[in-house]
Design a protein around this motif. Structure first.
Motif, PDB file in Angstrom:
ATOM      1  N   HIS A  19       0.807  -1.215   0.000  1.00  0.00           N
ATOM      2  CA  HIS A  19       0.000   0.000   0.000  1.00  0.00           C
ATOM      3  C   HIS A  19       0.844   1.272   0.000  1.00  0.00           C
ATOM      4  N   MET A  20       2.172   1.122   0.144  1.00  0.00           N
ATOM      5  CA  MET A  20       3.066   2.276   0.163  1.00  0.00           C
ATOM      6  C   MET A  20       3.798   2.390  -1.170  1.00  0.00           C
ATOM      7  N   ASN A  21       4.132   3.610  -1.562  1.00  0.00           N
ATOM      8  CA  ASN A  21       4.954   3.766  -2.753  1.00  0.00           C
ATOM      9  C   ASN A  21       6.405   3.472  -2.427  1.00  0.00           C
ATOM     10  N   VAL A  22       7.249   3.503  -3.436  1.00  0.00           N
ATOM     11  CA  VAL A  22       8.654   3.150  -3.270  1.00  0.00           C
ATOM     12  C   VAL A  22       9.329   4.038  -2.228  1.00  0.00           C
ATOM     13  N   LEU A  23       9.120   5.345  -2.302  1.00  0.00           N
ATOM     14  CA  LEU A  23       9.766   6.264  -1.370  1.00  0.00           C
ATOM     15  C   LEU A  23       9.341   5.981   0.068  1.00  0.00           C
ATOM     16  N   ALA A  24       8.053   5.747   0.284  1.00  0.00           N
ATOM     17  CA  ALA A  24       7.564   5.472   1.633  1.00  0.00           C
ATOM     18  C   ALA A  24       8.127   4.158   2.170  1.00  0.00           C
ATOM     19  N   ASN A  25       8.265   3.148   1.289  1.00  0.00           N
ATOM     20  CA  ASN A  25       8.870   1.893   1.715  1.00  0.00           C
ATOM     21  C   ASN A  25      10.300   2.093   2.184  1.00  0.00           C
ATOM     22  N   VAL A  26      11.065   2.875   1.426  1.00  0.00           N
ATOM     23  CA  VAL A  26      12.469   3.090   1.774  1.00  0.00           C
ATOM     24  C   VAL A  26      12.590   3.933   3.042  1.00  0.00           C
ATOM     25  N   GLU A  27      11.686   4.879   3.228  1.00  0.00           N
ATOM     26  CA  GLU A  27      11.738   5.770   4.403  1.00  0.00           C
ATOM     27  C   GLU A  27      11.247   5.103   5.679  1.00  0.00           C
ATOM     28  N   TYR A  28      10.569   3.969   5.542  1.00  0.00           N
ATOM     29  CA  TYR A  28       9.826   3.422   6.679  1.00  0.00           C
ATOM     30  C   TYR A  28      10.695   3.216   7.925  1.00  0.00           C
ATOM     31  N   GLY A  29      11.842   2.573   7.763  1.00  0.00           N
ATOM     32  CA  GLY A  29      12.698   2.313   8.916  1.00  0.00           C
ATOM     33  C   GLY A  29      13.164   3.582   9.596  1.00  0.00           C
ATOM     34  N   LEU A  30      13.453   4.604   8.811  1.00  0.00           N
ATOM     35  CA  LEU A  30      13.882   5.876   9.384  1.00  0.00           C
ATOM     36  C   LEU A  30      12.726   6.558  10.116  1.00  0.00           C
ATOM     37  N   ARG A  31      11.510   6.386   9.595  1.00  0.00           N
ATOM     38  CA  ARG A  31      10.347   6.972  10.257  1.00  0.00           C
ATOM     39  C   ARG A  31      10.114   6.325  11.612  1.00  0.00           C
ATOM     40  N   VAL A  32      10.303   4.993  11.694  1.00  0.00           N
ATOM     41  CA  VAL A  32      10.163   4.289  12.964  1.00  0.00           C
ATOM     42  C   VAL A  32      11.192   4.791  13.973  1.00  0.00           C
ATOM     43  N   LYS A  33      12.387   5.109  13.470  1.00  0.00           N
ATOM     44  CA  LYS A  33      13.450   5.628  14.345  1.00  0.00           C
ATOM     45  C   LYS A  33      13.293   7.115  14.648  1.00  0.00           C
ATOM     46  N   LYS A  34      12.215   7.716  14.116  1.00  0.00           N
ATOM     47  CA  LYS A  34      11.898   9.133  14.345  1.00  0.00           C
ATOM     48  C   LYS A  34      12.980  10.071  13.805  1.00  0.00           C
ATOM     49  N   VAL A  35      13.563   9.689  12.666  1.00  0.00           N
ATOM     50  CA  VAL A  35      14.500  10.577  11.978  1.00  0.00           C
ATOM     51  C   VAL A  35      13.699  11.742  11.392  1.00  0.00           C
ATOM     52  N   PRO A  36      14.176  12.980  11.534  1.00  0.00           N
ATOM     53  CA  PRO A  36      13.442  14.139  10.999  1.00  0.00           C
ATOM     54  C   PRO A  36      13.099  13.974   9.525  1.00  0.00           C
ATOM     55  N   LYS A  37      11.960  14.533   9.121  1.00  0.00           N
ATOM     56  CA  LYS A  37      11.422  14.314   7.785  1.00  0.00           C
ATOM     57  C   LYS A  37      12.392  14.722   6.676  1.00  0.00           C
ATOM     58  N   ALA A  38      13.031  15.886   6.819  1.00  0.00           N
ATOM     59  CA  ALA A  38      13.937  16.360   5.772  1.00  0.00           C
ATOM     60  C   ALA A  38      15.121  15.411   5.596  1.00  0.00           C
ATOM     61  N   ARG A  55      13.930  12.085   4.030  1.00  0.00           N
ATOM     62  CA  ARG A  55      13.711  12.182   2.590  1.00  0.00           C
ATOM     63  C   ARG A  55      15.041  12.205   1.838  1.00  0.00           C
ATOM     64  N   GLU A  56      16.009  12.954   2.342  1.00  0.00           N
ATOM     65  CA  GLU A  56      17.308  13.062   1.675  1.00  0.00           C
ATOM     66  C   GLU A  56      18.016  11.711   1.627  1.00  0.00           C
ATOM     67  N   ARG A  57      18.000  10.986   2.739  1.00  0.00           N
ATOM     68  CA  ARG A  57      18.684   9.688   2.788  1.00  0.00           C
ATOM     69  C   ARG A  57      17.977   8.646   1.915  1.00  0.00           C
ATOM     70  N   ALA A  58      16.646   8.702   1.881  1.00  0.00           N
ATOM     71  CA  ALA A  58      15.894   7.757   1.057  1.00  0.00           C
ATOM     72  C   ALA A  58      16.145   7.989  -0.422  1.00  0.00           C
ATOM     73  N   LEU A  59      16.168   9.233  -0.840  1.00  0.00           N
ATOM     74  CA  LEU A  59      16.435   9.541  -2.245  1.00  0.00           C
ATOM     75  C   LEU A  59      17.855   9.135  -2.636  1.00  0.00           C
ATOM     76  N   ALA A  60      18.802   9.358  -1.719  1.00  0.00           N
ATOM     77  CA  ALA A  60      20.191   8.948  -1.992  1.00  0.00           C
ATOM     78  C   ALA A  60      20.289   7.428  -2.128  1.00  0.00           C
ATOM     79  N   ALA A  61      19.555   6.695  -1.271  1.00  0.00           N
ATOM     80  CA  ALA A  61      19.568   5.232  -1.342  1.00  0.00           C
ATOM     81  C   ALA A  61      18.976   4.747  -2.657  1.00  0.00           C
TER      82      ALA A  61
END
Length: 344
Positions: free
Chosen positions: A93-112, A115-121
């Motif tokens: 149900h998530m797009n590619v970016l949300a899938n990649v960001e998921y672990g960082l979101r759980v760790k409460k990494v700031p949104k900006a 997003r930067e780390r997910a795009l780089a990955a």
């Protein structure tokens, strides 16, 4: 290039499931930045070792170290590792970016930063521009790269891969083998790769550990494991090997024991009376079967001295009809003495 520091260290690692011993006293060191493959048949213990390193299974005995620190009793989320599974486990149900960001979101990494780390990955796995797609809109190879990006974004010290290419078709699997190796070199993370595919392990890894029945039979570079198998199991499991033993070894080699010669090292010479050179050995026999495989042909030869050897010959200037015509022919197999190795 792999470093000299130890990324993963296993000492006396053992795992029992009731009366079954799945892992039987494993000692192993994986170097920092190394692409290391654990190779073996189903039930050999390699996946159980991977799960213990990840923290999904507690060992019955022994210790697990990551970067020199004992993590044997730590929970999975307390270990600096991430795991890529064969089924990828992407959220549909998530797009590619949300899938990649998921672990960082759980760790409460700031949104900006997230997003930067997910795009780089995603750029590192060559999926820039795919951010808004859902997993169902991707090919198998693309989904595999999303799963890799999702783990790389966490910047683990060690990346564990449990047969991640097993669900892909042959052509895509071969392409992804090259891509994975290139990616590992680029990011410099230690990759610990589990597979039962011998060619996959030889193609991708810096070193290989060959497993059988919960034990490690041999550890070495792909060339060492293939060219100089330490045991009869390694000789038979890693590629195709010829074993010369018993009376045949005494007649052909002049000594007892068991020796390995790879099929591609054998030269098929028509006529059983052909002579070998001073640094060569030879064996007369009859071609029992011919298997034409396009670029190469396998000759199964019954030896006069007893036993059977398989020779692999490239089809440089012959057709399928020409090689098939050798079935039943008398030949002599010739090989260099330096290509025969004693095994235990």
């Amino acid at each position: 290039m792999p470093g000299s520091e130890t990324a993963v260290g296993l000492r006396g690692l053992r795992k029992e499931f009731g009366p079954v011993t799945a892992v039987d006293g494993i000692d192993l060191e994986v170097r920092d930045g190394e692409f290391f493959a654990m190779l073996g048949p189903s039930g050999s213990g390699k996946t159980t070792v991977l799960r213990m390193i990840a923290g999904f299974e507690p060992p019955t005995a022994g210790t697990i170290e990551l970067g020199g620190a004992d993590v044997t009793r730590l929970a999975p989320f307390e270990r600096d590792v991430n795991t890529v599974f064969q089924d990828y486990a992407l959220f549909p149900h998530m797009n590619v970016l949300a899938n990649v960001e998921y672990g960082l979101r759980v760790k409460k990494v700031p949104k900006a930063e997230r997003r930067e780390r997910a795009l780089a990955a995603l750029r590192s796995v060559r999926l820039a521009g795919f951010e808004s797609r859902r997993p169902a809109q991707l090919s198998g190879g693309q989904r595999q790269r999303v799963a890799l990006a999702r783990t790389l974004v966490n910047r683990p010290r060690v990346l564990l891969l449990d047969e991640p290419l097993g669900a892909l078709d042959l052509k895509l699997r071969e392409e992804m083998q090259v891509e994975l190796k290139e990616l590992q070199r680029a990011v410099g993370i230690t990759f610990l790769f589990v597979t039962h595919d011998q060619e996959e392990a030889l193609t991708m890894s810096d070193r290989v550990a060959v497993f059988d029945r919960g034990r490690i039979e041999q550890v070495g570079t792909p060339a060492e494991v293939y060219e100089r198998p330490a045991t009869a199991f390694v000789a038979g499991f890693v590629g195709t090997s010829n074993l010369i033993a018993g009376a045949a070894a005494e007649k052909l080699l002049g000594r007892s024991g068991t020796y390995s010669v790879r099929p591609e090292k054998l030269r098929v010479v028509p006529g059983a009376d052909a002579l070998a050179g001073p640094d060569e050995r030879s064996a007369a026999g009859t071609v029992a079967e011919v298997v034409y495989a396009g670029p190469a042909t396998r000759f199964v030869v019954d030896l006069d001295a007893g036993g059977r050897l398989i020779a692999l010959q490239q089809n440089l200037q012959v057709s399928s009809m020409e090689v098939l015509g050798l079935r039943g022919a008398r030949v002599r197999l010739v090989w260099q003495r330096r290509h025969e190795f004693a095994i235990t």
